[in-house]
Design a protein around this motif. Sequence first.
Motif, PDB file in Angstrom:
ATOM      1  N   ARG A 124     -30.003 -80.111 -50.358  1.00 38.14           N
ATOM      2  CA  ARG A 124     -29.515 -79.737 -51.690  1.00 38.14           C
ATOM      3  C   ARG A 124     -28.224 -78.948 -51.522  1.00 38.14           C
ATOM      4  O   ARG A 124     -28.035 -78.247 -50.531  1.00 38.14           O
ATOM      5  CB  ARG A 124     -30.562 -78.952 -52.472  1.00 38.14           C
ATOM      6  N   ASN A 125     -27.348 -79.101 -52.476  1.00 40.92           N
ATOM      7  CA  ASN A 125     -26.074 -78.392 -52.448  1.00 40.92           C
ATOM      8  C   ASN A 125     -26.194 -77.104 -53.236  1.00 40.92           C
ATOM      9  O   ASN A 125     -26.695 -77.099 -54.369  1.00 40.92           O
ATOM     10  CB  ASN A 125     -24.960 -79.256 -53.029  1.00 40.92           C
ATOM     11  N   ILE A 126     -25.726 -76.017 -52.630  1.00 37.07           N
ATOM     12  CA  ILE A 126     -25.811 -74.703 -53.245  1.00 37.07           C
ATOM     13  C   ILE A 126     -24.392 -74.155 -53.405  1.00 37.07           C
ATOM     14  O   ILE A 126     -23.638 -74.097 -52.425  1.00 37.07           O
ATOM     15  CB  ILE A 126     -26.646 -73.749 -52.370  1.00 37.07           C
ATOM     16  N   PRO A 127     -24.009 -73.768 -54.623  1.00 37.58           N
ATOM     17  CA  PRO A 127     -22.681 -73.179 -54.801  1.00 37.58           C
ATOM     18  C   PRO A 127     -22.612 -71.802 -54.131  1.00 37.58           C
ATOM     19  O   PRO A 127     -23.565 -71.031 -54.178  1.00 37.58           O
ATOM     20  CB  PRO A 127     -22.527 -73.056 -56.317  1.00 37.58           C
ATOM     21  N   VAL A 128     -21.486 -71.533 -53.480  1.00 35.83           N
ATOM     22  CA  VAL A 128     -21.294 -70.268 -52.775  1.00 35.83           C
ATOM     23  C   VAL A 128     -19.981 -69.655 -53.248  1.00 35.83           C
ATOM     24  O   VAL A 128     -18.947 -70.339 -53.279  1.00 35.83           O
ATOM     25  CB  VAL A 128     -21.249 -70.503 -51.242  1.00 35.83           C
ATOM     26  N   ALA A 129     -20.027 -68.372 -53.590  1.00 39.52           N
ATOM     27  CA  ALA A 129     -18.811 -67.673 -54.034  1.00 39.52           C
ATOM     28  C   ALA A 129     -17.836 -67.545 -52.873  1.00 39.52           C
ATOM     29  O   ALA A 129     -18.231 -67.368 -51.719  1.00 39.52           O
ATOM     30  CB  ALA A 129     -19.183 -66.291 -54.562  1.00 39.52           C
ATOM     31  N   ILE A 130     -16.546 -67.688 -53.185  1.00 37.33           N
ATOM     32  CA  ILE A 130     -15.503 -67.537 -52.178  1.00 37.33           C
ATOM     33  C   ILE A 130     -14.413 -66.637 -52.722  1.00 37.33           C
ATOM     34  O   ILE A 130     -14.264 -66.460 -53.935  1.00 37.33           O
ATOM     35  CB  ILE A 130     -14.889 -68.904 -51.772  1.00 37.33           C
ATOM     36  N   ASP A 131     -13.642 -66.058 -51.822  1.00 38.68           N
ATOM     37  CA  ASP A 131     -12.448 -65.301 -52.197  1.00 38.68           C
ATOM     38  C   ASP A 131     -11.303 -66.304 -52.208  1.00 38.68           C
ATOM     39  O   ASP A 131     -10.908 -66.822 -51.159  1.00 38.68           O
ATOM     40  CB  ASP A 131     -12.212 -64.188 -51.174  1.00 38.68           C
ATOM     41  N   LEU A 132     -10.784 -66.611 -53.365  1.00 36.52           N
ATOM     42  CA  LEU A 132      -9.742 -67.628 -53.503  1.00 36.52           C
ATOM     43  C   LEU A 132      -8.472 -67.272 -52.727  1.00 36.52           C
ATOM     44  O   LEU A 132      -7.796 -68.171 -52.209  1.00 36.52           O
ATOM     45  CB  LEU A 132      -9.426 -67.879 -54.973  1.00 36.52           C
ATOM     46  N   ASN A 133      -8.161 -65.988 -52.621  1.00 43.37           N
ATOM     47  CA  ASN A 133      -6.969 -65.584 -51.862  1.00 43.37           C
ATOM     48  C   ASN A 133      -7.162 -65.871 -50.368  1.00 43.37           C
ATOM     49  O   ASN A 133      -6.246 -66.351 -49.707  1.00 43.37           O
ATOM     50  CB  ASN A 133      -6.652 -64.102 -52.093  1.00 43.37           C
ATOM     51  N   VAL A 134      -8.334 -65.577 -49.862  1.00 43.74           N
ATOM     52  CA  VAL A 134      -8.640 -65.854 -48.455  1.00 43.74           C
ATOM     53  C   VAL A 134      -8.635 -67.362 -48.220  1.00 43.74           C
ATOM     54  O   VAL A 134      -8.109 -67.849 -47.214  1.00 43.74           O
ATOM     55  CB  VAL A 134     -10.004 -65.238 -48.056  1.00 43.74           C
ATOM     56  N   GLU A 135      -9.200 -68.097 -49.159  1.00 43.06           N
ATOM     57  CA  GLU A 135      -9.254 -69.559 -49.026  1.00 43.06           C
ATOM     58  C   GLU A 135      -7.851 -70.165 -49.050  1.00 43.06           C
ATOM     59  O   GLU A 135      -7.546 -71.093 -48.302  1.00 43.06           O
ATOM     60  CB  GLU A 135     -10.117 -70.126 -50.163  1.00 43.06           C
ATOM     61  N   GLN A 136      -6.963 -69.620 -49.895  1.00 43.79           N
ATOM     62  CA  GLN A 136      -5.580 -70.104 -49.949  1.00 43.79           C
ATOM     63  C   GLN A 136      -4.847 -69.795 -48.645  1.00 43.79           C
ATOM     64  O   GLN A 136      -4.105 -70.633 -48.133  1.00 43.79           O
ATOM     65  CB  GLN A 136      -4.838 -69.489 -51.147  1.00 43.79           C
ATOM     66  N   ALA A 137      -5.087 -68.606 -48.089  1.00 44.59           N
ATOM     67  CA  ALA A 137      -4.468 -68.250 -46.807  1.00 44.59           C
ATOM     68  C   ALA A 137      -4.982 -69.173 -45.699  1.00 44.59           C
ATOM     69  O   ALA A 137      -4.209 -69.600 -44.826  1.00 44.59           O
ATOM     70  CB  ALA A 137      -4.767 -66.787 -46.469  1.00 44.59           C
ATOM     71  N   LYS A 138      -6.255 -69.484 -45.745  1.00 44.68           N
ATOM     72  CA  LYS A 138      -6.825 -70.408 -44.751  1.00 44.68           C
ATOM     73  C   LYS A 138      -6.186 -71.777 -44.883  1.00 44.68           C
ATOM     74  O   LYS A 138      -5.822 -72.398 -43.881  1.00 44.68           O
ATOM     75  CB  LYS A 138      -8.350 -70.501 -44.937  1.00 44.68           C
ATOM     76  N   LEU A 139      -6.009 -72.260 -46.109  1.00 45.10           N
ATOM     77  CA  LEU A 139      -5.383 -73.560 -46.339  1.00 45.10           C
ATOM     78  C   LEU A 139      -3.953 -73.582 -45.795  1.00 45.10           C
ATOM     79  O   LEU A 139      -3.560 -74.530 -45.111  1.00 45.10           O
ATOM     80  CB  LEU A 139      -5.388 -73.900 -47.831  1.00 45.10           C
ATOM     81  N   THR A 140      -3.199 -72.545 -46.061  1.00 50.10           N
ATOM     82  CA  THR A 140      -1.825 -72.458 -45.568  1.00 50.10           C
ATOM     83  C   THR A 140      -1.802 -72.509 -44.040  1.00 50.10           C
ATOM     84  O   THR A 140      -0.989 -73.221 -43.441  1.00 50.10           O
ATOM     85  CB  THR A 140      -1.153 -71.163 -46.077  1.00 50.10           C
ATOM     86  N   SER A 141      -2.713 -71.778 -43.423  1.00 51.25           N
ATOM     87  CA  SER A 141      -2.799 -71.750 -41.967  1.00 51.25           C
ATOM     88  C   SER A 141      -3.181 -73.115 -41.402  1.00 51.25           C
ATOM     89  O   SER A 141      -2.615 -73.569 -40.397  1.00 51.25           O
ATOM     90  CB  SER A 141      -3.829 -70.695 -41.542  1.00 51.25           C
ATOM     91  N   LEU A 142      -4.136 -73.786 -42.041  1.00 47.46           N
ATOM     92  CA  LEU A 142      -4.570 -75.116 -41.584  1.00 47.46           C
ATOM     93  C   LEU A 142      -3.437 -76.138 -41.692  1.00 47.46           C
ATOM     94  O   LEU A 142      -3.236 -76.961 -40.799  1.00 47.46           O
ATOM     95  CB  LEU A 142      -5.776 -75.592 -42.392  1.00 47.46           C
ATOM     96  N   ILE A 143      -2.678 -76.085 -42.778  1.00 46.72           N
ATOM     97  CA  ILE A 143      -1.567 -77.022 -42.967  1.00 46.72           C
ATOM     98  C   ILE A 143      -0.488 -76.781 -41.914  1.00 46.72           C
ATOM     99  O   ILE A 143       0.068 -77.732 -41.347  1.00 46.72           O
ATOM    100  CB  ILE A 143      -0.999 -76.908 -44.403  1.00 46.72           C
ATOM    101  N   LYS A 144      -0.210 -75.513 -41.625  1.00 52.00           N
ATOM    102  CA  LYS A 144       0.777 -75.181 -40.584  1.00 52.00           C
ATOM    103  C   LYS A 144       0.306 -75.700 -39.224  1.00 52.00           C
ATOM    104  O   LYS A 144       1.074 -76.302 -38.478  1.00 52.00           O
ATOM    105  CB  LYS A 144       0.987 -73.667 -40.535  1.00 52.00           C
ATOM    106  N   LYS A 145      -0.959 -75.477 -38.913  1.00 55.59           N
ATOM    107  CA  LYS A 145      -1.507 -75.929 -37.635  1.00 55.59           C
ATOM    108  C   LYS A 145      -1.494 -77.452 -37.549  1.00 55.59           C
ATOM    109  O   LYS A 145      -1.209 -78.029 -36.494  1.00 55.59           O
ATOM    110  CB  LYS A 145      -2.932 -75.398 -37.449  1.00 55.59           C
ATOM    111  N   GLN A 146      -1.775 -78.128 -38.661  1.00 53.70           N
ATOM    112  CA  GLN A 146      -1.756 -79.587 -38.687  1.00 53.70           C
ATOM    113  C   GLN A 146      -0.354 -80.115 -38.375  1.00 53.70           C
ATOM    114  O   GLN A 146      -0.200 -81.085 -37.630  1.00 53.70           O
ATOM    115  CB  GLN A 146      -2.221 -80.107 -40.043  1.00 53.70           C
TER     116      GLN A 146
END
Length: 124
Positions: A81-103
Amino acid sequence: MRKIFLVALLPLVGCVSAQELCIANAGKDIRVLSGLIATTQANITRGYAIHTEEFFDNELQLCGVIEGEEVYCEVAVAYSRNIPVAIDLNVEQAKLTSLIKKQAELSNRANSVIAQCQAQYPET
């Protein structure tokens, strides 16, 4: 189970050229990062992450027939079953930026490895 899967793939290994295998290995990390980027972008768009939780439940299933009588037994069945989990959108955006740079870094490195693969294993 994993060994069975790998054994099932053995006949297919002969169908891949050395160059194709070399190129596929060169792009492995990029494919992993692409999946992580897609997941992170979806989390940001949704506003929350989704955690998949697996659990087991017992079910009665027909096990056979003995002397004309149906015999049932309990069998453990896996569900998820899928369970929604709260996230910090600012942290998630920083992670996305880092992943794109690494890619981008890995893409540049993979391009040179691919060129090496093509030189080392020319297609005939």
